[in-house]
Design a protein around this motif. Structure first.
Motif, mmCIF file in Angstrom:
data_model
loop_
_atom_site.group_PDB
_atom_site.id
_atom_site.type_symbol
_atom_site.label_atom_id
_atom_site.label_comp_id
_atom_site.label_asym_id
_atom_site.label_seq_id
_atom_site.Cartn_x
_atom_site.Cartn_y
_atom_site.Cartn_z
ATOM 1 N N ALA A 126 0.825 -1.211 0.000
ATOM 2 C CA ALA A 126 0.000 0.000 0.000
ATOM 3 C C ALA A 126 0.858 1.259 0.000
ATOM 4 C CB ALA A 126 -0.934 -0.004 1.211
ATOM 5 N N GLY A 127 1.922 1.265 0.785
ATOM 6 C CA GLY A 127 2.790 2.437 0.842
ATOM 7 C C GLY A 127 3.593 2.626 -0.426
ATOM 8 N N GLY A 128 4.136 1.522 -0.972
ATOM 9 C CA GLY A 128 4.909 1.619 -2.201
ATOM 10 C C GLY A 128 4.070 2.088 -3.370
ATOM 11 N N ALA A 129 2.792 1.691 -3.377
ATOM 12 C CA ALA A 129 1.872 2.137 -4.424
ATOM 13 C C ALA A 129 1.241 3.485 -4.084
ATOM 14 C CB ALA A 129 0.773 1.097 -4.627
ATOM 15 N N THR A 130 1.595 4.049 -2.930
ATOM 16 C CA THR A 130 1.042 5.312 -2.405
ATOM 17 C C THR A 130 -0.482 5.324 -2.495
ATOM 18 O OG1 THR A 130 1.323 6.505 -4.514
ATOM 19 C CG2 THR A 130 3.137 6.629 -2.933
ATOM 20 N N GLU A 131 -1.099 4.227 -2.077
ATOM 21 C CA GLU A 131 -2.554 4.079 -2.138
ATOM 22 C C GLU A 131 -3.095 3.813 -0.734
ATOM 23 O OE1 GLU A 131 -6.048 4.359 -2.797
ATOM 24 O OE2 GLU A 131 -4.941 4.497 -4.684
ATOM 25 N N SER A 132 -3.583 4.869 -0.080
ATOM 26 C CA SER A 132 -4.061 4.758 1.296
ATOM 27 C C SER A 132 -5.249 3.813 1.419
ATOM 28 C CB SER A 132 -4.452 6.142 1.824
ATOM 29 O OG SER A 132 -3.378 7.046 1.731
ATOM 30 N N THR A 445 -12.254 12.935 2.686
ATOM 31 C CA THR A 445 -11.038 13.278 3.420
ATOM 32 C C THR A 445 -11.164 12.948 4.900
ATOM 33 O OG1 THR A 445 -10.583 15.063 1.853
ATOM 34 C CG2 THR A 445 -9.448 15.154 3.965
ATOM 35 N N LEU A 446 -12.309 13.304 5.498
ATOM 36 C CA LEU A 446 -12.497 13.044 6.925
ATOM 37 C C LEU A 446 -12.569 11.546 7.204
ATOM 38 C CD1 LEU A 446 -12.930 14.295 9.713
ATOM 39 C CD2 LEU A 446 -15.392 14.299 9.256
ATOM 40 N N GLY A 447 -13.281 10.800 6.347
ATOM 41 C CA GLY A 447 -13.387 9.359 6.549
ATOM 42 C C GLY A 447 -12.031 8.681 6.504
ATOM 43 N N LEU A 448 -11.221 9.012 5.490
ATOM 44 C CA LEU A 448 -9.892 8.405 5.382
ATOM 45 C C LEU A 448 -9.006 8.825 6.546
ATOM 46 C CD1 LEU A 448 -7.778 6.775 3.841
ATOM 47 C CD2 LEU A 448 -7.268 8.826 2.501
ATOM 48 N N SER A 449 -9.076 10.084 6.945
ATOM 49 C CA SER A 449 -8.210 10.582 8.013
ATOM 50 C C SER A 449 -8.531 9.919 9.351
ATOM 51 C CB SER A 449 -8.345 12.104 8.127
ATOM 52 O OG SER A 449 -7.977 12.732 6.920
ATOM 53 N N VAL A 450 -9.829 9.780 9.663
ATOM 54 C CA VAL A 450 -10.214 9.110 10.916
ATOM 55 C C VAL A 450 -9.775 7.651 10.886
ATOM 56 C CG1 VAL A 450 -12.177 8.326 12.294
ATOM 57 C CG2 VAL A 450 -12.129 10.670 11.421
ATOM 58 N N PHE A 451 -9.985 6.990 9.757
ATOM 59 C CA PHE A 451 -9.562 5.591 9.631
ATOM 60 C C PHE A 451 -8.054 5.454 9.849
ATOM 61 C CE2 PHE A 451 -7.567 2.557 6.713
ATOM 62 C CZ PHE A 451 -8.026 1.366 7.257
ATOM 63 N N ILE A 452 -7.282 6.314 9.201
ATOM 64 C CA ILE A 452 -5.822 6.249 9.313
ATOM 65 C C ILE A 452 -5.376 6.553 10.742
ATOM 66 C CG2 ILE A 452 -3.726 7.504 8.667
ATOM 67 C CD1 ILE A 452 -4.479 5.427 6.634
ATOM 68 N N ALA A 453 -6.060 7.486 11.412
ATOM 69 C CA ALA A 453 -5.712 7.809 12.800
ATOM 70 C C ALA A 453 -5.910 6.595 13.702
ATOM 71 C CB ALA A 453 -6.553 8.986 13.291
ATOM 72 N N VAL A 454 -7.020 5.877 13.517
ATOM 73 C CA VAL A 454 -7.276 4.681 14.330
ATOM 74 C C VAL A 454 -6.231 3.609 14.043
ATOM 75 C CG1 VAL A 454 -8.919 2.829 14.818
ATOM 76 C CG2 VAL A 454 -9.740 5.168 14.485
ATOM 77 N N VAL A 455 -5.892 3.417 12.763
ATOM 78 C CA VAL A 455 -4.858 2.440 12.397
ATOM 79 C C VAL A 455 -3.532 2.805 13.054
ATOM 80 C CG1 VAL A 455 -3.456 1.563 10.484
ATOM 81 C CG2 VAL A 455 -5.930 1.749 10.228
ATOM 82 N N GLY A 456 -3.175 4.082 13.017
ATOM 83 C CA GLY A 456 -1.915 4.512 13.622
ATOM 84 C C GLY A 456 -1.886 4.321 15.126
ATOM 85 N N LEU A 457 -2.990 4.647 15.802
ATOM 86 C CA LEU A 457 -3.043 4.493 17.259
ATOM 87 C C LEU A 457 -2.890 3.032 17.671
ATOM 88 C CD1 LEU A 457 -5.939 6.989 18.087
ATOM 89 C CD2 LEU A 457 -3.536 7.237 18.747
ATOM 90 N N THR A 458 -3.519 2.126 16.928
ATOM 91 C CA THR A 458 -3.420 0.704 17.273
ATOM 92 C C THR A 458 -2.093 0.099 16.819
ATOM 93 O OG1 THR A 458 -4.616 0.179 15.232
ATOM 94 C CG2 THR A 458 -5.908 0.344 17.250
#
Length: 560
Positions: A126-132, A445-458
């Motif tokens: 996902a990171g190498g393809a820069t696809e969140s 934008t908000l949906g992806l950002s909240v999702f990414i924040a939860v992934v980062g916290l865990t």
């Protein structure tokens, strides 16, 4: 600090929005031409906050946020994606195929060589393809594996950590390659190439979006009839091939109705609108220019029109402009939220949004034959959107087992698929399902950002262990994951497809869905020509790359 830590642990929703605020602030920091952007910044901040606080947000928050994001992504992309499925645009699908195949091969190689678990492999991809979006589809697939709960939790956390490392490397790589290294390898002056392509499209100078031209292309002028007195109004229009349109006529101080057969009398005052090039010689044809009186005052309307009528879809903008006839002018062309050159040879396709300028009556008569007019208000059909997301969840629950591996669209794939279909259906039936672009962008934008924040916290508590385990292997793999498909695509674009340099680089950044990449290329090119290929490839890759999440998880599980 202990009090703050306990507060965030007891109310993780506070931690989520703190990560959003700090993450978007970090994402704005620019070093040379690079900035992480709000999503990547949020992930990095969330990982560090998670490392410090061991915060565990509710998984349902993550699922709902991702569903909102991925459905909206599909909804926005649907019209353009299906419009791209034609003979002329499908050749650009080559770049998406190169990206998908190469990324999967490299991920498989890294999994075998470095003995990656499914979560780390998916995050690397996902990171190498820069696809969140692939982060969400990957974690959803991992959650369905027949593994112990501890293993599922560890692999899910590894997705976010591996993604953050790989994304940073991929971001730097794609920006450097497309804006600096590839132009040198092609031995071209990208700005000069872009100017030649711009001129070929029929264009002159272009603004950068932050300034207004001192001499705008579309102008209105008032004249007193002298040279053309005694001739029909239609003769004036014919003499300029329809490039000038009469918007108001005053005779003896009074506004009068007119037709093409109206005979102009000396002393009549007329307001003419048209392109500047034709207006320059209008004084010679008509008579002296005058200061408009209040009787000549008129305002033109602007209408944003989505092209979806089969009879309206022309090959180029010039052909579409010719269909509009006299009195209506195309002043803006947008595809996938990107503004394209308003030039005669610019290709257009169904789903594009054009801004048409003209009299209210002319617009009302013409728009139904083009498509549908966007409501300037910010509105959203909640019934339509909610039903779509619910249907996406249902499709995501369908599981087909291949051996011991569960194959499923998951929440991400289901909502993406439904979003594509719902967005396409709305473009064909504009009376239902409105989802204003401004509202859609905020939700996405908000949906992806909240999702990414939860992934980062865990992911935070596992981050140090993962970095210690693989060391420099993940950054190197992340660079290769971006560089190899980009180099292959450049070769295909230049040597096989013979694309001009701006279109070749636009296609390379499009296959990566890289907004920073296309921004850097556009800055070097000096105009919007790279966007012409970027928008087509972006629409295709934006659909294909998220679907690699479950495939990567299944592949890594099988290889292990």
């Amino acid at each position: 600090m202990d009090a703050v830590k306990r507060l965030l642990q007891d109310t993780p929703e506070i931690a989520i929005f703190v990560c959003l605020a700090l993450g978007y602030a970090v994402g704005k920091i620019r070093v040379w031409k690079l900035s992480l952007g709000g999503v990547a910044g949020t992930l990095i901040v969330a990982i560090f906050v998670g490392m410090a606080g061991h915060i565990a947000p509710n998984d349902q928050v993550k699922n709902i946020a991702f569903a909102l994001f991925i459905f909206t992504l599909g909804y926005i992309s649907g019209p353009t994606f299906f419009a791209s499925l034609n003979r002329k645009s499908l050749r650009y699908f080559t770049f998406t195929v190169i990206e998908v195949v190469t990324v999967l091969i490299l991920t498989a190689g890294a999994t075998v060589i470095m003995k990656l678990d499914a979560g780390t492999a998916a995050g690397l991809m996902a990171g190498g393809a820069t696809e969140s979006a692939a982060v969400g589809t990957s974690t959803d697939a991992i959650a369905r594996l027949s593994q112990p709960a501890e293993t599922i939790a560890a692999w899910t956390a590894n997705v976010g950590t591996a993604y953050s490392i790989s994304y940073i490397c991929g971001l730097i790589t794609v920006v450097l390659l497309t804006s600096q290294i590839f132009p040198l390898l092609m031995r071209v002056d990208l700005r000069a190439e872009a100017e030649r392509l711009w001129a070929k499209l029929g264009g002159g100078a272009e603004g950068d979006g932050t300034r207004a031209p001192a001499a705008p292309e579309l102008v209105g002028r008032a004249f007193r009839v002298q040279h053309i007195a005694g001739r029909r109004l239609g003769d004036l229009v014919a003499a300029t091939s329809g490039a000038l349109a009469l918007e108001r006529m005053v005779r003896d101080g009074k506004h009068v109705a007119y037709t093409d057969d109206t005979v102009l009398a000396e002393g009549d005052e007329i307001l003419v609108v048209g392109h500047r090039a034709e207006m320059v010689r209008a004084e010679t044809e008509i008579g002296p220019e005058i200061v408009p009186t209040k009787e000549l005052a008129v305002e033109l309307d602007l209408a944003q029109v989505v092209l979806n009528h089969r009879d309206a879809v022309a090959a180029t903008l010039g052909q579409l402009d010719a269909k509009l006839g006299s009195g209506l002018y195309i002043t803006k062309l947008v595809r996938q939220d990107r503004e394209l050159p308003v030039r005669p040879d610019t290709p257009v396709q169904r789903g594009d949004t054009v801004t048409v300028t003209g009299a209210k009556a002319d617009l009302a008569r013409t728009i139904p034959g083009l498509g549908y007019r966007l409501d300037p208000g910010v509105r959203a059909d909640i019934v339509y959107i909610a039903l779509g997301i619910a249907l996406g969840f249902l499709i995501g629950k369908i599981v087909v087992r291949v051996g011991d591996i569960p194959m499923t669209f998951g929440t991400g794939g289901g909502c993406l698929l439904v979003g594509l279909v719902f967005g396409w259906f709305r473009s064909r039936n504009p009376e239902i399902g409105q989802y204003a672009p401004a509202a859609a962008e905020v939700i996405k934008t908000l949906g992806l950002s909240v999702f990414i924040a939860v992934v980062g916290l865990t992911s935070g508590p596992q981050a140090v262990k993962l970095v210690e385990k693989f060391g420099w292997g993940l950054p190197i793999a992340g660079v290769l994951m971006t560089a190899v498909p980009a180099c292959l695509s450049l070769f295909v674009a230049r040597r096989l497809m013979k694309l001009p340099a701006p279109l070749a680089l636009g296609a390379v950044t499009g296959q990566q869905c890289s907004t920073p990449g296309i921004t850097a290329v556009q800055q070097v090119a000096g105009n919007a020509t790279p966007l012409m290929s970027y928008t087509i490839v972006y629409a295709m890759s934006n659909v294909a790359l998220p679907l690699l999440g479950p495939i990567t998880v299944a592949m890594a599980t099988a290889l292990a």
